[in-house]
Design an enzyme around this catalytic site. Sequence first.
Site, PDB file in Angstrom:
ATOM      1  N   LYS A 115       3.052   9.689   8.365  1.00 50.31           N
ATOM      2  CA  LYS A 115       2.191   9.435   9.525  1.00 50.31           C
ATOM      3  C   LYS A 115       2.701   9.925  10.889  1.00 50.31           C
ATOM      4  O   LYS A 115       2.271  10.955  11.372  1.00 50.31           O
ATOM      5  CB  LYS A 115       1.861   7.943   9.594  1.00 50.31           C
ATOM      6  CG  LYS A 115       0.963   7.501   8.429  1.00 50.31           C
ATOM      7  CD  LYS A 115       0.325   6.162   8.655  1.00 50.31           C
ATOM      8  CE  LYS A 115      -0.803   5.902   7.685  1.00 50.31           C
ATOM      9  NZ  LYS A 115      -0.443   5.219   6.444  1.00 50.31           N
TER      10      LYS A 115
ATOM     11  N   PHE B 259       0.858  -1.194   0.000  1.00 59.59           N
ATOM     12  CA  PHE B 259       0.000   0.000   0.000  1.00 59.59           C
ATOM     13  C   PHE B 259       0.887   1.234   0.000  1.00 59.59           C
ATOM     14  O   PHE B 259       1.701   1.424   0.905  1.00 59.59           O
ATOM     15  CB  PHE B 259      -0.941   0.040   1.204  1.00 59.59           C
ATOM     16  CG  PHE B 259      -1.840   1.255   1.159  1.00 59.59           C
ATOM     17  CD1 PHE B 259      -2.994   1.251   0.392  1.00 59.59           C
ATOM     18  CD2 PHE B 259      -1.504   2.420   1.842  1.00 59.59           C
ATOM     19  CE1 PHE B 259      -3.807   2.379   0.307  1.00 59.59           C
ATOM     20  CE2 PHE B 259      -2.312   3.559   1.763  1.00 59.59           C
ATOM     21  CZ  PHE B 259      -3.462   3.530   0.995  1.00 59.59           C
TER      22      PHE B 259
ATOM     23  N   ASP C  99       9.447   2.527   1.808  1.00 62.58           N
ATOM     24  CA  ASP C  99       8.290   3.292   2.300  1.00 62.58           C
ATOM     25  C   ASP C  99       8.148   3.015   3.796  1.00 62.58           C
ATOM     26  O   ASP C  99       7.696   1.944   4.194  1.00 62.58           O
ATOM     27  CB  ASP C  99       7.043   2.866   1.509  1.00 62.58           C
ATOM     28  CG  ASP C  99       5.767   3.561   1.976  1.00 62.58           C
ATOM     29  OD1 ASP C  99       5.778   4.203   3.043  1.00 62.58           O
ATOM     30  OD2 ASP C  99       4.748   3.443   1.258  1.00 62.58           O
TER      31      ASP C  99
HETATM   32  C1  PLP Z   1      -0.769   5.403   5.033  1.00 62.51           C
HETATM   33  C2  PLP Z   1       0.290   4.976   4.103  1.00 62.51           C
HETATM   34  C3  PLP Z   1       0.532   5.687   2.916  1.00 62.51           C
HETATM   35  C4  PLP Z   1      -0.325   6.842   2.466  1.00 62.51           C
HETATM   36  O1  PLP Z   1      -0.253   7.902   3.340  1.00 62.51           O
HETATM   37  P1  PLP Z   1      -1.350   9.097   3.234  1.00 62.51           P
HETATM   38  O2  PLP Z   1      -0.830  10.113   4.196  1.00 62.51           O
HETATM   39  O3  PLP Z   1      -2.653   8.500   3.633  1.00 62.51           O
HETATM   40  O4  PLP Z   1      -1.353   9.553   1.837  1.00 62.51           O
HETATM   41  C5  PLP Z   1       1.600   5.287   2.136  1.00 62.51           C
HETATM   42  N1  PLP Z   1       2.375   4.250   2.484  1.00 62.51           N
HETATM   43  C6  PLP Z   1       2.157   3.546   3.604  1.00 62.51           C
HETATM   44  C7  PLP Z   1       3.074   2.422   3.957  1.00 62.51           C
HETATM   45  C8  PLP Z   1       1.102   3.867   4.446  1.00 62.51           C
HETATM   46  O5  PLP Z   1       0.875   3.152   5.550  1.00 62.51           O
END
Ligand code: PLP
Length: 394
Positions: free
Chosen positions: A244, A128, A215
């Site tokens: 986050k 994701f 990521d």
């Molecule tokens: C939540 C998340 C995203 C997206 O972040 P947003 O701030 O919602 O755009 C991307 N990568 C990972 C691993 C995530 O957990």
Amino acid sequence: MSTHVMNTYGRLPFALSHGRGCRVWDTEGKAYLDGLAGIAVNTLGHAHPKLVPALQEQVATLMHVSNYYQAPLQEQLAERLCALSGLDKVFFCNSGLEANEAALKLARKFGHGKGIARPEVIVYDKAFHGRSIATLSATGNPKVQAGFEPLVEGFVRLPINDLEAVRAAVASNPNIVAIFLETIQGEGGINPTRIEVLQGLRRICDEHDLLLMLDEVQCGIGRTGKWFAHQWAGIQPDVMPLAKGLGSGLPIGAVVTGPRASEIFQPGNHGTTFGGNPLAMRAGIETLRIMEEDGLLAHAAAMGERIRAGLAAGLDGLTGVREIRGHGLMIGVELDRPCGVLLTRAADAGLLISVTADSVVRLLPPLVISAAEVDELLSILLPLMRDFLAAPAA
Ligand SMILES: *Cc1c(COP(=O)(O)O)cnc(C)c1O
């Protein structure tokens, strides 16, 4: 409820009005223990007594200018992120998907710099990376993509934890310029990349001059007990998107880069209006400072151990529990059946959690959770899970 907010979320039928530490209250006055931290965002819990006055002061001083001017708070937070990661440059944005968009743009421009006209990026099943058109294309979940085709091209999808598949792809496809993955998959069900696989990916990227792009939007910022989850493998990425937990609740994103990627963007290549604004920067600076001052890395590791041990003991011998996974305060319990109903039952019982990948109970509490709060969390969650598993499978 409101009929003017777009119907994009399946929302629970209550609204939270205020919080303190790991506790939040709804508008009816009911208290909840926070086992989710706004999806790994509220690193310091709610209304942290050291964070609140700093942000109040910043709001009253300077919230936003523009990137036309020198940005001392960006310099300060970037210096800190580089010191903690061993990397050397940072681009600031406002969210996880924006950080990932910047990473994907870096990968393409890196490829073009090497004379590759159609660069491709290795991505993973169950990944994701966000919900913009490019990041949903990189995401490995057909539900996220359905209805938004045509997807962005230039991705090669592989199963996680399979180094042989990466070697084969790189050997046969000269257009591959980067490998892009979550160090620990979050939305996909708390799926860690194995240490030796991370080390193997680092070697492959070095041998073939590819960018290793990790990521850490969900697993970074101390959640696993180290500043960044890849540090457990003793490696460094070339590109690391963050978001986050970095602002403890303020919207913020960042892409941290090492030498192979730090000079790719030049003036005019990328930008954002809000990115790097003084309020978000202050939130990042104070979050990292307070984490260090209060020893929250070691605390997250210890509290994570306590939760996993409690889950293992409390679920021992039950049929229906496939696996307890994760690292530090990023924990998933995979069951053998869809368990979305546990989210509602936990909320009814005064506990906020999430269920992801249909059958994985996910815990992402604030890093400030205390041992007593961990025990309370387990005392609410375990009976719910036992009852759920004892009922006949739907
Ligand atoms: C939540 C998340 C995203 C997206 O972040 P947003 O701030 O919602 O755009 C991307 N990568 C990972 C691993 C995530 O957990």
